[in-house]
Design a protein around this motif. Structure first.
Motif, PDB file in Angstrom:
ATOM      1  N   ASN A 128       0.829  -1.201   0.000  1.00 14.85           N
ATOM      2  CA  ASN A 128       0.000   0.000   0.000  1.00 14.85           C
ATOM      3  C   ASN A 128       0.864   1.253   0.000  1.00 14.85           C
ATOM      4  O   ASN A 128       0.575   2.224  -0.714  1.00 14.85           O
ATOM      5  N   ALA A 129       1.934   1.207   0.786  1.00 10.03           N
ATOM      6  CA  ALA A 129       2.854   2.350   0.803  1.00 10.03           C
ATOM      7  C   ALA A 129       3.524   2.527  -0.554  1.00 10.03           C
ATOM      8  O   ALA A 129       3.706   3.654  -1.032  1.00 10.03           O
ATOM      9  N   LEU A 130       3.889   1.426  -1.202  1.00  8.45           N
ATOM     10  CA  LEU A 130       4.498   1.492  -2.526  1.00  8.45           C
ATOM     11  C   LEU A 130       3.541   2.101  -3.550  1.00  8.45           C
ATOM     12  O   LEU A 130       3.917   2.981  -4.326  1.00  8.45           O
ATOM     13  N   PHE A 131       2.305   1.629  -3.543  1.00  9.90           N
ATOM     14  CA  PHE A 131       1.328   2.124  -4.508  1.00  9.90           C
ATOM     15  C   PHE A 131       1.020   3.593  -4.273  1.00  9.90           C
ATOM     16  O   PHE A 131       0.879   4.370  -5.228  1.00  9.90           O
ATOM     17  N   VAL A 136       0.011   4.704  -7.977  1.00  8.47           N
ATOM     18  CA  VAL A 136      -0.632   3.639  -8.747  1.00  8.47           C
ATOM     19  C   VAL A 136      -2.034   3.427  -8.180  1.00  8.47           C
ATOM     20  O   VAL A 136      -2.210   3.393  -6.957  1.00  8.47           O
ATOM     21  N   PRO A 137      -3.064   3.287  -9.021  1.00  6.70           N
ATOM     22  CA  PRO A 137      -4.419   3.080  -8.500  1.00  6.70           C
ATOM     23  C   PRO A 137      -4.482   1.917  -7.512  1.00  6.70           C
ATOM     24  O   PRO A 137      -4.040   0.806  -7.819  1.00  6.70           O
ATOM     25  N   LYS A 138      -5.041   2.168  -6.352  1.00  7.03           N
ATOM     26  CA  LYS A 138      -5.092   1.130  -5.332  1.00  7.03           C
ATOM     27  C   LYS A 138      -5.946  -0.058  -5.759  1.00  7.03           C
ATOM     28  O   LYS A 138      -5.744  -1.176  -5.281  1.00  7.03           O
ATOM     29  N   ARG A 139      -6.887   0.150  -6.672  1.00  7.68           N
ATOM     30  CA  ARG A 139      -7.742  -0.957  -7.104  1.00  7.68           C
ATOM     31  C   ARG A 139      -6.945  -2.069  -7.774  1.00  7.68           C
ATOM     32  O   ARG A 139      -7.434  -3.201  -7.900  1.00  7.68           O
ATOM     33  N   LEU A 140      -5.707  -1.778  -8.214  1.00  5.99           N
ATOM     34  CA  LEU A 140      -4.849  -2.799  -8.815  1.00  5.99           C
ATOM     35  C   LEU A 140      -4.054  -3.577  -7.774  1.00  5.99           C
ATOM     36  O   LEU A 140      -3.438  -4.594  -8.096  1.00  5.99           O
ATOM     37  N   ALA A 203      -0.962   2.058 -16.888  1.00  7.73           N
ATOM     38  CA  ALA A 203      -0.718   3.094 -17.894  1.00  7.73           C
ATOM     39  C   ALA A 203      -2.033   3.674 -18.412  1.00  7.73           C
ATOM     40  O   ALA A 203      -2.157   4.897 -18.603  1.00  7.73           O
ATOM     41  N   ALA A 204      -3.014   2.809 -18.643  1.00  8.92           N
ATOM     42  CA  ALA A 204      -4.312   3.284 -19.116  1.00  8.92           C
ATOM     43  C   ALA A 204      -4.978   4.189 -18.081  1.00  8.92           C
ATOM     44  O   ALA A 204      -5.572   5.216 -18.415  1.00  8.92           O
ATOM     45  N   ALA A 205      -4.857   3.806 -16.814  1.00  6.94           N
ATOM     46  CA  ALA A 205      -5.452   4.615 -15.744  1.00  6.94           C
ATOM     47  C   ALA A 205      -4.770   5.973 -15.648  1.00  6.94           C
ATOM     48  O   ALA A 205      -5.440   7.009 -15.495  1.00  6.94           O
ATOM     49  N   GLN A 206      -3.448   5.972 -15.730  1.00  8.05           N
ATOM     50  CA  GLN A 206      -2.733   7.240 -15.651  1.00  8.05           C
ATOM     51  C   GLN A 206      -3.043   8.126 -16.842  1.00  8.05           C
ATOM     52  O   GLN A 206      -3.068   9.353 -16.725  1.00  8.05           O
ATOM     53  N   ARG A 208      -5.840   8.440 -18.090  1.00  8.36           N
ATOM     54  CA  ARG A 208      -7.119   9.089 -17.772  1.00  8.36           C
ATOM     55  C   ARG A 208      -6.993  10.026 -16.584  1.00  8.36           C
ATOM     56  O   ARG A 208      -7.993  10.587 -16.121  1.00  8.36           O
ATOM     57  N   GLY A 209      -5.777  10.153 -16.072  1.00  6.74           N
ATOM     58  CA  GLY A 209      -5.564  11.021 -14.924  1.00  6.74           C
ATOM     59  C   GLY A 209      -5.884  10.368 -13.594  1.00  6.74           C
ATOM     60  O   GLY A 209      -6.027  11.053 -12.569  1.00  6.74           O
ATOM     61  N   GLU A 210      -5.995   9.043 -13.567  1.00  8.85           N
ATOM     62  CA  GLU A 210      -6.321   8.332 -12.333  1.00  8.85           C
ATOM     63  C   GLU A 210      -5.044   7.960 -11.585  1.00  8.85           C
ATOM     64  O   GLU A 210      -4.134   7.336 -12.133  1.00  8.85           O
ATOM     65  N   GLY A 211      -4.989   8.340 -10.311  1.00  5.46           N
ATOM     66  CA  GLY A 211      -3.860   7.978  -9.471  1.00  5.46           C
ATOM     67  C   GLY A 211      -4.273   7.014  -8.372  1.00  5.46           C
ATOM     68  O   GLY A 211      -5.222   6.251  -8.533  1.00  5.46           O
ATOM     69  N   TYR A 212      -3.575   7.066  -7.257  1.00  8.54           N
ATOM     70  CA  TYR A 212      -3.842   6.154  -6.142  1.00  8.54           C
ATOM     71  C   TYR A 212      -5.279   6.268  -5.656  1.00  8.54           C
ATOM     72  O   TYR A 212      -5.938   5.269  -5.363  1.00  8.54           O
ATOM     73  N   GLY A 213      -5.772   7.484  -5.591  1.00  8.80           N
ATOM     74  CA  GLY A 213      -7.159   7.696  -5.195  1.00  8.80           C
ATOM     75  C   GLY A 213      -7.322   7.951  -3.715  1.00  8.80           C
ATOM     76  O   GLY A 213      -6.367   7.880  -2.926  1.00  8.80           O
ATOM     77  N   GLN A 214      -8.546   8.248  -3.316  1.00  6.14           N
ATOM     78  CA  GLN A 214      -8.895   8.473  -1.921  1.00  6.14           C
ATOM     79  C   GLN A 214      -9.599   7.230  -1.385  1.00  6.14           C
ATOM     80  O   GLN A 214     -10.600   6.788  -1.945  1.00  6.14           O
ATOM     81  N   HIS A 215      -9.066   6.692  -0.301  1.00  4.99           N
ATOM     82  CA  HIS A 215      -9.607   5.438   0.233  1.00  4.99           C
ATOM     83  C   HIS A 215      -9.654   5.486   1.753  1.00  4.99           C
ATOM     84  O   HIS A 215      -8.766   6.074   2.389  1.00  4.99           O
ATOM     85  N   GLU A 216     -10.686   4.877   2.305  1.00  3.50           N
ATOM     86  CA  GLU A 216     -10.754   4.748   3.754  1.00  3.50           C
ATOM     87  C   GLU A 216      -9.701   3.745   4.217  1.00  3.50           C
ATOM     88  O   GLU A 216      -9.429   2.754   3.540  1.00  3.50           O
ATOM     89  N   GLU A 217      -9.140   4.011   5.378  1.00  4.64           N
ATOM     90  CA  GLU A 217      -8.128   3.100   5.911  1.00  4.64           C
ATOM     91  C   GLU A 217      -8.783   1.819   6.422  1.00  4.64           C
ATOM     92  O   GLU A 217      -9.929   1.818   6.874  1.00  4.64           O
ATOM     93  N   THR A 218      -8.036   0.736   6.350  1.00  2.00           N
ATOM     94  CA  THR A 218      -8.464  -0.531   6.924  1.00  2.00           C
ATOM     95  C   THR A 218      -7.675  -0.768   8.208  1.00  2.00           C
ATOM     96  O   THR A 218      -6.728  -0.041   8.519  1.00  2.00           O
ATOM     97  N   GLY A 219      -8.046  -1.818   8.923  1.00  2.00           N
ATOM     98  CA  GLY A 219      -7.326  -2.133  10.152  1.00  2.00           C
ATOM     99  C   GLY A 219      -5.887  -2.512   9.923  1.00  2.00           C
ATOM    100  O   GLY A 219      -5.070  -2.488  10.853  1.00  2.00           O
TER     101      GLY A 219
END
Length: 461
Positions: A128-131, A136-140, A203-206, A208-219
């Motif tokens: 997660n820290a690397l992405f 990099v989009p976290k969904r990947l 590459a396709a996501a980038q 489109r301007g998509e980055g890591y994104g905003q995500h709620e933290e998990t435990g």
């Protein structure tokens, strides 16, 4: 009607899990649907004596792995070790190779004998820290962890200690190094193809301007402040090395040298050391590695008790999700109509034992949602016959072994697979966001690798 019930139940399980309904609800309800449609079977008895018995048996065996794996991952995250490792990996491979870094990190751990569930917990905060650092989009992220943990090191590379590589041994008289060249080729196809797919998606996501994104933290996310002083790399990586080294030490040296005759007594389950040594080794190695991580980074923790407690609670949903899937598979396998499915897939290619074996294992692994479960059902039913057919037709037993292992790692990773659901829970992602990429790297490409091995093996290569 019973056959239709199984198909309907399985289809609904995959569809509704994909839509985000919790498998803790889905698994018992949809297994009950299959039982009702089978006709004349006691629903409540099946639930308590088959579903819950299998669920409980799984938790009894594997809960320590989930518990200690979750605590280990949380300790690595909150103590700063995960972030240090992530930053060092970025420095080594470059910020543009975050996906490859995660895949290789998972591969090293699983090939070293660490359970894929433990790896998912341990690697997530690092990945997660690397992405996040590489944008990099976290969904990947779930697909990257799945590629490194569920594919080439589980079924392909020779010598892997994964259970999927051990189950075929008694049936074909082989060993874990069976068909090494074809296994290595399959592993390279999975690793190379999966990494290429994920990098193209990035590459396709980038674009489109998509980055890591905003995500709620998990435990499993780190509570370490952004400006915290991090440990050096040697201190950060020491617990990870300890997990692998101690696991191997206890598995191959210490426990085999022990005398454990007491295990044959009724109060200890009337078992033997070989049946429990693998679990014991992981329990001891993780416990010692957690203590090492705590000791090395003690001053960096905001609240050690909170870290351990959060890790503990974070293990509960994944283990019960996976155990519920095991219970579902046990119910389906117990239904009379399941024998129709089993016999049908086992008899699709009566004149080609390699292809027949591949189809049978893939189909049964997909239905049960379990690589080892599907393989065990196929081999227990007709493993001896497959071996005899192979010998009569001059098929190398090493090829039979490798195709069996590879086939267990194809359709097993459908949406209802326990490991997939666990991985999504750990990362905080959903089927809708991440499963399409998991399917490509953990189902489609491994199946392609299996077909390649079958073709080349049939040509005598």
């Amino acid at each position: 009607m019973g056959l239709f019930g199984i198909v309907l139940s399985l289809g609904l399980l995959m569809f509704l899990a994909y839509r985000g309904i919790n498998v803790l609800i889905l698994a018992p309800l949809l297994s009950a649907l299959a039982v009702i449609m089978s006709g004349g079977l006691p629903v409540l008895a099946t639930y308590t004596q088959v579903f819950m018995d299998s669920l409980g048996g799984y938790i009894i065996t594997y809960f320590p792995l989930f518990l200690l794996g979750a605590i280990f991952g949380k300790v690595m995250a909150d103590g700063g070790a995960a972030r240090t490792i992530a930053e060092r990996i970025v420095a080594w491979v470059g910020p543009g190779q975050a996906i490859l870094a995660v895949v290789l990190a998972c591969g090293v751990l699983t090939y070293g004998g660490v359970s894929l569930f433990v790896v998912a917990f341990a690697i997530y905060p690092i990945a997660n820290a690397l992405f996040r650092r590489a944008d990099v989009p976290k969904r990947l992220l779930p697909a990257a962890i799945a590629l490194g943990s569920f594919t080439f090191t589980m079924t392909a590379f020779p010598g892997t200690p994964a259970i999927q590589n051990a189950i075929p041994i008694p049936f074909f008289g082989t060993n874990v190094f069976a068909a090494p060249l074809l296994g290595t080729l399959a592993g390279v196809i999975m690793l190379g193809g999966g990494t290429l797919w994920l990098n193209r998606r990035r590459a396709a996501a980038q674009g489109r301007g998509e980055g890591y994104g905003q995500h709620e933290e998990t435990g499993a996310d780190s509570t370490l402040p952004a400006d915290a002083k991090l440990p050096n790399f040697a201190i950060a990586i020491a617990p990870v090395i300890a997990v692998i080294g101690l696991n191997a030490l206890f598995t191959y040296v210490i426990f085999p040298a022990m005398s454990a005759d007491y295990l044959s007594l009724p109060e200890y389950g009337e078992t033997d050391l070989s049946s429990v040594a693998g679990i014991w080794a992981i329990i001891v190695s993780l416990t010692l590695s957690i203590l090492l991580a705590l000791a090395l980074n003690w001053r960096r923790f905001a609240d050690v008790l909170d870290t351990v407690n959060t890790g503990t609670m974070g293990s509960l949903l994944p283990v019960f999700n996976t155990a519920s899937e095991v219970g579902y598979g046990a119910v389906i396998a117990s239904l009379p109509a399941f024998t129709i499915i089993r016999d049908a897939v086992l008899g699709l290619f009566p004149d080609n034992p390699v292809a027949s074996l591949a189809v049978a294992v893939n189909a049964l692994a997909g239905i049960t949602g379990s690589a080892s479960g599907g393989m065990s059902i196929a081999l227990d039913a007709l493993g001896d016959q497959f071996a005899q057919m192979g010998q009569e037709q001059g098929v190398a037993m090493g090829l039979m072994h490798r195709v069996t292992a590879l086939s267990s790692g194809g359709f097993d990773a459908l949406p209802h697979n326990g490991a997939v659901i666990t991985l999504l829970a750990i990362t905080g992602m959903t089927h809708e966001k991440s499963y399409s990429d998991i399917f490509m790297v953990a189902v489609a490409i491994p199946v392609l690798a299996t077909v390649t091995v079958i073709v080349l093996g049939s040509l005598g290569l």
